[in-house]
Write an enzyme that holds these catalytic residues in place. Structure first.
Site, PDB file in Angstrom:
ATOM      1  N   GLY A  15      -2.522  53.686   5.262  1.00 25.71           N
ATOM      2  CA  GLY A  15      -2.747  54.019   3.852  1.00 25.71           C
ATOM      3  C   GLY A  15      -1.595  53.627   2.942  1.00 25.71           C
ATOM      4  O   GLY A  15      -1.542  54.052   1.783  1.00 25.71           O
ATOM      5  N   LYS A  16      -0.673  52.775   3.416  1.00 27.53           N
ATOM      6  CA  LYS A  16       0.492  52.394   2.599  1.00 27.53           C
ATOM      7  C   LYS A  16       0.080  51.697   1.303  1.00 27.53           C
ATOM      8  O   LYS A  16       0.661  51.933   0.251  1.00 27.53           O
ATOM      9  CB  LYS A  16       1.415  51.418   3.377  1.00 27.53           C
ATOM     10  CG  LYS A  16       2.067  52.008   4.608  1.00 27.53           C
ATOM     11  CD  LYS A  16       3.020  51.020   5.260  1.00 27.53           C
ATOM     12  CE  LYS A  16       2.374  49.724   5.717  1.00 27.53           C
ATOM     13  NZ  LYS A  16       1.377  49.897   6.792  1.00 27.53           N
ATOM     14  N   LYS A  33       5.325  43.130  -2.154  1.00 28.31           N
ATOM     15  CA  LYS A  33       5.155  43.108  -0.689  1.00 28.31           C
ATOM     16  C   LYS A  33       6.052  41.974  -0.190  1.00 28.31           C
ATOM     17  O   LYS A  33       5.663  40.797  -0.234  1.00 28.31           O
ATOM     18  CB  LYS A  33       3.681  42.823  -0.362  1.00 28.31           C
ATOM     19  CG  LYS A  33       3.367  42.726   1.125  1.00 28.31           C
ATOM     20  CD  LYS A  33       2.863  44.015   1.703  1.00 28.31           C
ATOM     21  CE  LYS A  33       2.448  43.842   3.162  1.00 28.31           C
ATOM     22  NZ  LYS A  33       1.963  45.090   3.765  1.00 28.31           N
TER      23      LYS A  33
HETATM   24  N1  LIG Z   1      -7.274  58.206   0.599  1.00 26.13           N
HETATM   25  C1  LIG Z   1      -8.122  57.280   1.051  1.00 26.13           C
HETATM   26  N2  LIG Z   1      -9.458  57.444   0.875  1.00 26.13           N
HETATM   27  C2  LIG Z   1     -10.320  56.513   1.334  1.00 26.13           C
HETATM   28  N3  LIG Z   1      -9.958  55.391   1.992  1.00 26.13           N
HETATM   29  C3  LIG Z   1      -8.647  55.173   2.194  1.00 26.13           C
HETATM   30  C4  LIG Z   1      -7.666  56.101   1.746  1.00 26.13           C
HETATM   31  N4  LIG Z   1      -6.447  55.634   2.095  1.00 26.13           N
HETATM   32  C5  LIG Z   1      -6.661  54.472   2.739  1.00 26.13           C
HETATM   33  N5  LIG Z   1      -7.965  54.181   2.800  1.00 26.13           N
HETATM   34  C6  LIG Z   1      -8.587  52.983   3.413  1.00 26.13           C
HETATM   35  O1  LIG Z   1      -8.010  52.825   4.716  1.00 26.13           O
HETATM   36  C7  LIG Z   1      -7.766  51.447   4.998  1.00 26.13           C
HETATM   37  C8  LIG Z   1      -6.289  51.237   5.294  1.00 26.13           C
HETATM   38  O2  LIG Z   1      -5.518  51.580   4.147  1.00 26.13           O
HETATM   39  P1  LIG Z   1      -4.326  50.668   3.627  1.00 26.13           P
HETATM   40  O3  LIG Z   1      -4.754  49.249   3.469  1.00 26.13           O
HETATM   41  O4  LIG Z   1      -3.757  51.345   2.430  1.00 26.13           O
HETATM   42  O5  LIG Z   1      -3.330  50.765   4.901  1.00 26.13           O
HETATM   43  P2  LIG Z   1      -1.912  50.038   5.111  1.00 26.13           P
HETATM   44  O6  LIG Z   1      -1.046  51.027   5.798  1.00 26.13           O
HETATM   45  O7  LIG Z   1      -1.434  49.489   3.830  1.00 26.13           O
HETATM   46  O8  LIG Z   1      -2.249  48.834   6.112  1.00 26.13           O
HETATM   47  P3  LIG Z   1      -1.353  47.505   6.417  1.00 26.13           P
HETATM   48  O9  LIG Z   1      -0.445  47.891   7.541  1.00 26.13           O
HETATM   49  O10 LIG Z   1      -2.378  46.505   6.800  1.00 26.13           O
HETATM   50  O11 LIG Z   1      -0.593  47.129   5.172  1.00 26.13           O
HETATM   51  C9  LIG Z   1      -8.245  50.679   3.768  1.00 26.13           C
HETATM   52  O12 LIG Z   1      -9.570  50.246   3.995  1.00 26.13           O
HETATM   53  C10 LIG Z   1      -8.215  51.715   2.651  1.00 26.13           C
HETATM   54  O13 LIG Z   1      -9.129  51.447   1.612  1.00 26.13           O
HETATM   55 MG   LIG Z   2      -0.867  47.548   3.337  1.00 31.26          MG
END
Ligand SMILES: Nc1ncnc2c1ncn2[C@@H]1O[C@H](COP(=O)(O)OP(=O)(O)OP(=O)(O)O)[C@@H](O)[C@H]1O
Ligand SMILES: [Mg+2]
Length: 211
Positions: A15-16, A33
């Site tokens: 979720g970052k 990024k």
């Molecule tokens: N609060 C939330 N409610 C609904 N969906 C969410 C929420 N937080 C994250 N997601 C969903 O979960 C998935 C992963 O989230 P995100 O892309 O933010 O992760 P990340 O840690 O940035 O991943 P990466 O390591 O690839 O950068 C995405 O599809 C995002 O839309």
């Molecule tokens: Mg990300």
């Protein structure tokens, strides 16, 4: 003093990017990024632009971009490139601009033959926010990540938990990690600038994010 943070997480996909978009929307921050892998799909910069409604001018170009969605050390190796930390500098933006920088994966992800994401965080000298899940397993992953960040002598400002609220896990992380959970993001049916700003207003400690 502007609010500037490095967003790391306990894992990939935790979720970052959603938290970064939320903070960009709430703090009117620019987004960066530094190392993006997986550019064959939608990039995190594009996602943040869409979710936070940032203009392209508010998004700093990546220092390194690679197509395959794998660890930076591997993606760079496949491309015949060595990621050079010295080549990654805090962007030259206005001194009052808030900035949200997002890591790739978690704290100990390798970026080249010798260095890890924690080395990038140390170079950038930004206070760190750790994004974690709320679900079973998060206590162990979060405490391990906190230990790694502190071992690297990084300034950890707080934890942000994503998912269905779990009070027991939150309390355990705060107690055993000696850290504050400074924000929580529930599962959202609609992710957009308005819903993210609402979450910030109701579920974040604004003071903890002041410089
Ligand atoms: N609060 C939330 N409610 C609904 N969906 C969410 C929420 N937080 C994250 N997601 C969903 O979960 C998935 C992963 O989230 P995100 O892309 O933010 O992760 P990340 O840690 O940035 O991943 P990466 O390591 O690839 O950068 C995405 O599809 C995002 O839309
Ligand atoms: Mg990300």
């Amino acid at each position: 003093m502007p609010s500037r943070f490095f967003i790391t997480g306990t894992d990939t996909n935790v979720g970052k990017t959603v938290v970064s978009a939320l903070l960009c929307a709430a703090l009117d921050a620019m987004y960066w990024k530094p190392i993006q892998t997986g550019t064959d799909a939608v990039t995190d910069s594009e996602t943040v632009m869409r979710l936070a409604k940032l203009s392209p001018a508010r998004v700093v170009p990546e220092a390194y971009r690679f197509g395959p969605p794998v660890s930076p050390h591997l993606a760079a190796g496949w491309a015949g490139v060595q990621i050079n930390l010295a080549a990654i500098r805090i962007p030259s933006i206005g001194p009052q601009e808030n900035l949200i920088a997002e890591g790739a994966g978690g704290a100990l992800v390798p970026i080249n033959g010798k260095q890890l994401m924690t080395d990038l965080m140390r170079r950038l000298k930004l206070p760190v926010l750790l994004v974690t899940r709320t679900t079973l397993g998060t206590i162990n992953h979060t405490l391990l990540s906190i230990a790694a960040l502190r071992d690297a002598r990084l300034k950890l400002r707080g934890v942000i938990m994503v998912g269905e609220p779990n009070r027991d896990n939150r309390e355990a992380i705060e107690r055993y990690g000696a850290i504050s959970v400074i924000g929580t993001v529930p599962k959202l049916a609609k992710l957009n600038r308005e819903t993210l700003r609402r979450v910030f207003a109701h579920h974040f400690d604004r003071k903890a994010l002041e410089a």
